[in-house]
Design an enzyme around this catalytic site. Structure first.
Site, short mmCIF file in Angstrom:
data_model
loop_
_atom_site.label_atom_id
_atom_site.label_comp_id
_atom_site.label_asym_id
_atom_site.label_seq_id
_atom_site.Cartn_x
_atom_site.Cartn_y
_atom_site.Cartn_z
N GLY A 85 -32.73 -33.18 -7.55
CA GLY A 85 -32.69 -32.25 -6.44
C GLY A 85 -31.31 -32.19 -5.83
CB SER A 127 -29.07 -35.46 -3.85
OG SER A 127 -29.28 -35.39 -5.27
CB ALA A 156 -23.51 -39.53 -4.24
CE LYS A 178 -27.01 -30.04 -11.09
NZ LYS A 178 -27.88 -31.06 -11.62
CG ASP A 186 -29.71 -30.01 -8.41
OD1 ASP A 186 -28.69 -30.17 -7.73
OD2 ASP A 186 -30.03 -30.75 -9.35
CB THR A 238 -24.77 -27.17 -8.79
OG1 THR A 238 -25.74 -28.20 -8.61
CG2 THR A 238 -23.76 -27.66 -9.79
NE ARG A 251 -17.52 -34.54 -12.22
CZ ARG A 251 -18.15 -35.20 -13.18
NH1 ARG A 251 -17.51 -35.50 -14.29
NH2 ARG A 251 -19.40 -35.57 -13.04
CG ASN A 252 -21.12 -29.00 -14.44
OD1 ASN A 252 -20.95 -29.15 -15.64
ND2 ASN A 252 -21.81 -29.86 -13.71
CD GLU A 280 -25.33 -33.96 -16.53
OE1 GLU A 280 -24.88 -34.47 -15.49
OE2 GLU A 280 -26.53 -33.73 -16.73
#
Lengths: 217, 217
Positions: free
Chosen positions: B22, B24, B26, B77, B130, B134, B141-142, B165
């Site tokens: 979800g 988040s 960090a 995502k 999410d 993002t 970073r994506n 990723e």
């Protein structure tokens, strides 16, 4: 709105009504930046006719028969944008905003469903799309009102010099939620903050102290 | 991922697996800012047990049985965030980004459905929530990789000094889309831009020249 129009217009106009809604800041449309919207009409032919006439390479309309769903999304997103502004004003982060948008979609969807709309519509351009635009873009007046209140300004003072659709809509949504017995916690907190003097911190606390449950509509 | 873990772990561990996903970042979780996530497990008891153990006042977990839906949302995502970054890099606006997010949810949902997931999951925290985080937060970073490519940098050069990723995931998603015969136009364009040398402008043109249709999954 289409129900109001049907009451006012001659009955022959009824099946020529269509609702256009979706994420579309006018300035960006004018600049020719790619924009997608929902075009809803009870008669499929009406929606397709508008789709063909209004679409261009960068202005793309997607048809649907769910007029209620499209209208509910377009209206409630303004109330939720006030909440999103409050999140910003309170200094909370992206996680909180993303959760608000997601749980906001669930509220919209429950009300639309109770009023005869389809859940898929709220997962589309006039639901999610428009809500994301209004909650994260900086051009929304609804968001700005919420931001001022989140920063601690008195809603009565704010509403004297700022006006946005969501302020009045929060009353209608509150009434519809009661009428259709739909749980709409975020919209209720916005309503109580704007119109019943509930402090914004207390509104946030109410949302955070709700019972944990399954993730369903 | 839970399929991989089931292959590797002893079979008794299978019904104790749960997926947490979800919106988040960090850093915001660490700051105690309100964060909501999905906790998915095939066994309801497992999900409820994790929910009770991990939840706090500002870290709230919502349970679901749809492990596939949660995992698909969390993976795809990252691919869509590359596309969102490209929208920024190309200098396009909020309307385009909102449309991308909405049509992106539709892609996720189609694939999840084909793989046995539930559409509602993708309308939840691990899907919409999410994805919104993002695509609109600046910490991804994506998104940054997409932005560099949108600004005209050669993907081969970008991928030499940046890694995220979504770059690898775009290959898996492309393969899954073919395997399950699911139409995923945005993910396909990301894949072709990153791995097959398709220019980003041509990818955008492909998306804009698609046939107009009904707004359905």
């Amino acid at each position: 709105m289409h129900q109001v129009m049907k009451q006012i217009l001659p009955s022959s106009a009824g099946n020529r009504l269509a609702a256009l809604s979706g994420p579309s800041f006018a300035r960006e449309v004018a600049l020719g930046q790619p924009t997608n919207l929902s075009i809803a009409a009870e008669e499929t032919e009406t929606a397709h006719s508008v789709q063909i006439q209004l679409s261009s390479r960068t202005f793309r309309l997607y048809t649907t028969e769910d007029v209620i769903g499209v209208e509910i999304g377009g209206a409630i997103k303004n109330v939720l944008a006030i909440a999103a502004g409050a999140v910003d004003g309170l200094g909370l982060g992206h996680n909180t905003k993303a959760a608000l948008i997601t749980r906001g979609i669930a509220e919209m969807t429950r009300l639309a469903l109770a009023m005869g709309g389809h859940p898929r519509t709220l997962a589309g351009l006039s639901g999610i799309g428009d809500l994301v635009l209004t909650c994260t873009g900086h051009l929304s007046r609804n968001r700005k009102i919420g931001e001022a209140i989140g920063k601690g300004e008195d809603p009565r003072t704010v509403l004297k010099h700022m006006i946005a659709e969501g302020v009045e809509t929060s009353k209608s949504v509150h009434a519809l939620a009661i009428k259709h017995k739909v749980d709409m916690p975020i919209c209720t907190e916005v309503y109580q903050s704007l119109h019943e003097g509930k402090p914004i911190q207390a509104a946030l606390e109410s949302l955070l102290s709700r019972e944990l449950k399954d993730e369903v509509y």
